[in-house]
Design a protein around this motif. Sequence first.
Motif, short mmCIF file in Angstrom:
data_model
loop_
_atom_site.label_atom_id
_atom_site.label_comp_id
_atom_site.label_asym_id
_atom_site.label_seq_id
_atom_site.Cartn_x
_atom_site.Cartn_y
_atom_site.Cartn_z
N SER A 133 11.00 -33.27 14.70
CA SER A 133 11.35 -33.88 13.41
C SER A 133 10.40 -33.44 12.29
O SER A 133 9.96 -34.25 11.50
CB SER A 133 11.38 -35.40 13.53
OG SER A 133 10.10 -35.86 13.91
N PHE A 134 10.10 -32.19 12.21
CA PHE A 134 9.38 -31.61 11.08
C PHE A 134 8.03 -32.27 10.81
O PHE A 134 7.76 -32.76 9.72
CB PHE A 134 10.24 -31.65 9.82
CG PHE A 134 11.55 -30.96 9.98
CD1 PHE A 134 11.63 -29.59 9.87
CD2 PHE A 134 12.70 -31.68 10.25
CE1 PHE A 134 12.83 -28.95 10.03
CE2 PHE A 134 13.90 -31.05 10.42
CZ PHE A 134 13.97 -29.66 10.30
N GLY A 135 7.18 -32.34 11.79
CA GLY A 135 5.83 -32.86 11.62
C GLY A 135 5.78 -34.36 11.45
O GLY A 135 4.90 -34.87 10.77
N GLY A 136 6.70 -35.09 12.03
CA GLY A 136 6.67 -36.54 11.93
C GLY A 136 7.53 -37.10 10.82
O GLY A 136 7.78 -38.29 10.77
N MET A 137 7.98 -36.26 9.89
CA MET A 137 8.84 -36.73 8.81
C MET A 137 10.23 -36.14 9.01
O MET A 137 10.38 -34.98 9.37
CB MET A 137 8.31 -36.30 7.44
CG MET A 137 7.04 -36.97 7.06
SD MET A 137 6.61 -36.82 5.32
CE MET A 137 6.66 -35.09 5.02
N HIS A 138 11.21 -36.93 8.75
CA HIS A 138 12.57 -36.42 8.85
C HIS A 138 12.82 -35.44 7.72
O HIS A 138 12.14 -35.46 6.69
CB HIS A 138 13.57 -37.58 8.79
CG HIS A 138 13.46 -38.48 9.98
ND1 HIS A 138 13.90 -38.12 11.22
CD2 HIS A 138 12.94 -39.72 10.10
CE1 HIS A 138 13.66 -39.11 12.06
NE2 HIS A 138 13.07 -40.10 11.41
N LEU A 139 13.81 -34.62 7.90
CA LEU A 139 14.13 -33.58 6.93
C LEU A 139 14.40 -34.16 5.54
O LEU A 139 14.00 -33.58 4.52
CB LEU A 139 15.35 -32.78 7.41
CG LEU A 139 15.74 -31.57 6.59
CD1 LEU A 139 14.59 -30.58 6.56
CD2 LEU A 139 16.98 -30.92 7.17
N ILE A 140 15.00 -35.32 5.47
CA ILE A 140 15.29 -35.95 4.17
C ILE A 140 14.01 -36.24 3.41
O ILE A 140 13.93 -36.03 2.20
CB ILE A 140 16.11 -37.24 4.38
CG1 ILE A 140 17.48 -36.88 4.94
CG2 ILE A 140 16.23 -38.03 3.08
CD1 ILE A 140 18.29 -38.07 5.39
N TRP A 141 12.97 -36.72 4.10
CA TRP A 141 11.71 -37.03 3.42
C TRP A 141 11.04 -35.76 2.89
O TRP A 141 10.40 -35.79 1.84
CB TRP A 141 10.77 -37.81 4.32
CG TRP A 141 11.18 -39.23 4.43
CD1 TRP A 141 11.71 -39.87 5.50
CD2 TRP A 141 11.13 -40.19 3.37
NE1 TRP A 141 11.99 -41.16 5.20
CE2 TRP A 141 11.65 -41.40 3.89
CE3 TRP A 141 10.72 -40.17 2.05
CZ2 TRP A 141 11.76 -42.55 3.12
CZ3 TRP A 141 10.82 -41.32 1.29
CH2 TRP A 141 11.33 -42.49 1.83
N TRP A 142 11.18 -34.65 3.59
CA TRP A 142 10.63 -33.39 3.07
C TRP A 142 11.33 -33.03 1.75
O TRP A 142 10.69 -32.61 0.80
CB TRP A 142 10.79 -32.26 4.08
CG TRP A 142 9.75 -32.31 5.15
CD1 TRP A 142 9.91 -32.71 6.43
CD2 TRP A 142 8.36 -31.96 5.01
NE1 TRP A 142 8.73 -32.64 7.11
CE2 TRP A 142 7.76 -32.17 6.27
CE3 TRP A 142 7.59 -31.49 3.96
CZ2 TRP A 142 6.41 -31.93 6.48
CZ3 TRP A 142 6.24 -31.25 4.18
CH2 TRP A 142 5.67 -31.47 5.42
N PHE A 143 12.65 -33.21 1.70
CA PHE A 143 13.37 -32.95 0.46
C PHE A 143 12.92 -33.89 -0.65
O PHE A 143 12.74 -33.47 -1.79
CB PHE A 143 14.88 -33.06 0.67
CG PHE A 143 15.48 -31.89 1.39
CD1 PHE A 143 15.30 -30.61 0.93
CD2 PHE A 143 16.24 -32.10 2.53
CE1 PHE A 143 15.84 -29.52 1.59
CE2 PHE A 143 16.79 -31.03 3.20
CZ PHE A 143 16.59 -29.74 2.73
N VAL A 144 12.73 -35.15 -0.33
CA VAL A 144 12.27 -36.12 -1.33
C VAL A 144 10.92 -35.72 -1.89
O VAL A 144 10.71 -35.71 -3.10
CB VAL A 144 12.22 -37.55 -0.73
CG1 VAL A 144 11.50 -38.51 -1.67
CG2 VAL A 144 13.61 -38.05 -0.39
#
Length: 73
Positions: A6-17
């Motif tokens: 899950s991208f280093g503990g954060m979901h993909l949506i949070w990376w976009f945010v």
Amino acid sequence: MMYYGSFGGMHLIWWFVWMIMLFWIFATPYDIPGQRRRKDTPLNRLQKRFAAGEITTEEYQEKKKILEMDLAN
């Protein structure tokens, strides 16, 4: 607990945010009150003085010609 998928503990949506927030912070327009300001160029200041009626048309043309010669050199 490790979150390998899950991208280093954060979901993909949070990376976009986070990317959108960072872009918004650094790409805000300069003319928003309380934000970063552009430095006025001498020609901009001269145009503002002319628009405000502080100098005459002749003075404006003379000073503009001088400033444009300075920029050309």
